[in-house]
Write an enzyme that holds these catalytic residues in place. Structure first.
Site, PDB file in Angstrom:
ATOM      1  N   GLN A   1      40.185  87.929  26.056  1.00 18.94           N
ATOM      2  CA  GLN A   1      41.346  87.052  26.148  1.00 18.94           C
ATOM      3  C   GLN A   1      40.975  85.619  25.765  1.00 18.94           C
ATOM      4  O   GLN A   1      41.854  84.773  25.634  1.00 18.94           O
ATOM      5  CB  GLN A   1      41.912  87.061  27.568  1.00 18.94           C
ATOM      6  CG  GLN A   1      42.437  88.417  28.027  1.00 18.94           C
ATOM      7  CD  GLN A   1      42.825  88.406  29.496  1.00 18.94           C
ATOM      8  OE1 GLN A   1      41.982  88.472  30.380  1.00 18.94           O
ATOM      9  NE2 GLN A   1      44.117  88.319  29.768  1.00 18.94           N
ATOM     10  N   ASN A   2      39.685  85.364  25.592  1.00 14.02           N
ATOM     11  CA  ASN A   2      39.222  84.025  25.259  1.00 14.02           C
ATOM     12  C   ASN A   2      39.391  83.741  23.770  1.00 14.02           C
ATOM     13  O   ASN A   2      39.408  84.656  22.948  1.00 14.02           O
ATOM     14  CB  ASN A   2      37.750  83.866  25.654  1.00 14.02           C
ATOM     15  CG  ASN A   2      37.536  84.061  27.141  1.00 14.02           C
ATOM     16  OD1 ASN A   2      38.455  83.890  27.938  1.00 14.02           O
ATOM     17  ND2 ASN A   2      36.329  84.442  27.529  1.00 14.02           N
TER      18      ASN A   2
ATOM     19  N   ASP B   1      37.396  81.267  22.223  1.00 13.39           N
ATOM     20  CA  ASP B   1      36.284  80.381  21.890  1.00 13.39           C
ATOM     21  C   ASP B   1      35.263  80.971  20.929  1.00 13.39           C
ATOM     22  O   ASP B   1      34.374  80.256  20.444  1.00 13.39           O
ATOM     23  CB  ASP B   1      35.572  79.906  23.165  1.00 13.39           C
ATOM     24  CG  ASP B   1      35.173  81.053  24.091  1.00 13.39           C
ATOM     25  OD1 ASP B   1      34.797  82.134  23.603  1.00 13.39           O
ATOM     26  OD2 ASP B   1      35.253  80.861  25.328  1.00 13.39           O
TER      27      ASP B   1
ATOM     28  N   HIS C   1      43.769  87.234  21.963  1.00  9.55           N
ATOM     29  CA  HIS C   1      44.606  86.039  21.854  1.00  9.55           C
ATOM     30  C   HIS C   1      44.228  85.161  20.664  1.00  9.55           C
ATOM     31  O   HIS C   1      44.614  83.992  20.606  1.00  9.55           O
ATOM     32  CB  HIS C   1      44.544  85.226  23.152  1.00  9.55           C
ATOM     33  CG  HIS C   1      45.132  85.945  24.322  1.00  9.55           C
ATOM     34  ND1 HIS C   1      44.840  85.612  25.631  1.00  9.55           N
ATOM     35  CD2 HIS C   1      45.987  86.996  24.399  1.00  9.55           C
ATOM     36  CE1 HIS C   1      45.491  86.421  26.444  1.00  9.55           C
ATOM     37  NE2 HIS C   1      46.191  87.268  25.723  1.00  9.55           N
TER      38      HIS C   1
ATOM     39  N   SER D   1      41.650  87.006  35.869  1.00 12.72           N
ATOM     40  CA  SER D   1      42.541  87.200  37.013  1.00 12.72           C
ATOM     41  C   SER D   1      43.606  88.244  36.704  1.00 12.72           C
ATOM     42  O   SER D   1      44.295  88.710  37.615  1.00 12.72           O
ATOM     43  CB  SER D   1      43.225  85.881  37.378  1.00 12.72           C
ATOM     44  OG  SER D   1      44.081  85.463  36.320  1.00 12.72           O
TER      45      SER D   1
ATOM     46  N   GLY E   1      37.139  86.086  42.577  1.00  7.42           N
ATOM     47  CA  GLY E   1      38.467  85.787  43.072  1.00  7.42           C
ATOM     48  C   GLY E   1      39.368  86.986  42.905  1.00  7.42           C
ATOM     49  O   GLY E   1      39.010  87.972  42.258  1.00  7.42           O
TER      50      GLY E   1
END
Length: 270
Positions: A97-98, A100, A115, A216, A242
């Site tokens: 999903q990054n 970079d 993405h 997440s 998390g």
């Protein structure tokens, strides 16, 4: 962690989905905190960017500042471990999903940039595609005051410099037709290209299980991988510091630094 690593080593080929948490150890911040709550100013949406010149001025002011950091960011232990796990045959494909490009710079070969990427731009009119890096020279030369700024870096190459007057910001246009240039990333409010989704779904069908690393899963574009894996009766391992949207579907979950867990998995494949 040992329970998760044993599960990972019990299957031959995993599809890995990565999110912003993978790049956090490279200094690239995440969008959300450990509770999955948004923790930065809203980005420029696709609709704003394509329909409003002032929004493009705001975007390029932020991007001019943020690019200096993004272009110098380096892969960390998590990226390197995933590249090595691919070479060892444990990872069949990596979907990120990054935006970079750090997975490719670490050596991963079979990568789907869900993405898109921020290191290239395309004209929305004539479809001319250009590398992002040379634009920095133009942006700084034509916007010397903005070039002096520093701001908090964002996951998508932005910087938080919103409390400024952007009306003087000079925006780059397509050198071929004068059209609007846009980074080759899926902006908020836009959709992932259908063929890219289909390619990722096929990789999920071909894999033995799903590993989610540093996401997440709040965005449906990532959460749907858990739905696919669950429907196919395949194990889901989540490595994230998390809570995630996919926790209830997970076969196993471990919190902690992504690099530490992935390095532990890699040791079992050496």
């Amino acid at each position: 962690m040992q329970t998760v690593i044993r599960l990972l080593n019990s299957k031959a080929r995993w599809l890995v989905l990565t999110g912003a948490g993978v790049s956090a150890e490279s200094g690239v911040p995440t969008y959300r905190n450990q509770r999955g709550e948004w923790q930065r100013k809203p980005p420029v949406t696709h609709q704003e960017f394509t329909g409003n010149h002032q929004a493009r001025q705001r975007f390029w002011a932020r991007n001019l500042v943020g690019w200096r950091f993004m272009s110098s960011a380096r892969p960390n232990g998590a990226h390197s471990a995933l590249a090595s796990l691919e070479k060892a045959g444990a990872v069949s494909c990596l979907v990120t999903q990054n935006v970079d490009g750090l997975h490719q710079r670490a050596g991963s070969q079979k990568v789907i940039d869900l993405h898109g990427r921020v290191d290239s731009v395309s004209c929305l009119s004539c479809k001319l595609r250009l590398p992002r890096a040379p634009l920095q020279t133009w942006l700084e030369a034509n916007n010397p005051d903005f070039a002096k700024l520093a701001g908090a870096i964002a996951p998508d190459g932005d910087a938080d410099v919103d409390n400024l007057d952007h009306s003087s910001m000079q925006v780059p246009d397509c050198e071929n037709c004068g059209g609007v240039l846009k980074p080759d990333a899926v902006f908020f409010g836009d959709s992932v290209p259908a063929q890219r989704v289909a390619d990722a779904e096929q990789q999920m069908k071909d894999a033995d299980g799903l590993v989610v690393v540093g996401s997440s899963l709040v965005a449906f574009s990532g959460y749907r991988f858990c739905l696919w894996a669950s429907k196919q009766g395949k194990p889901i391992v989540i490595i994230n510091d998390g809570k995630t949207r996919g926790d209830e579907l997970a076969t196993a979950k471990v919190a902690g630094l992504c690099g530490d867990v992935l390095q532990g998995w890699l040791q079992g494949n050496l």
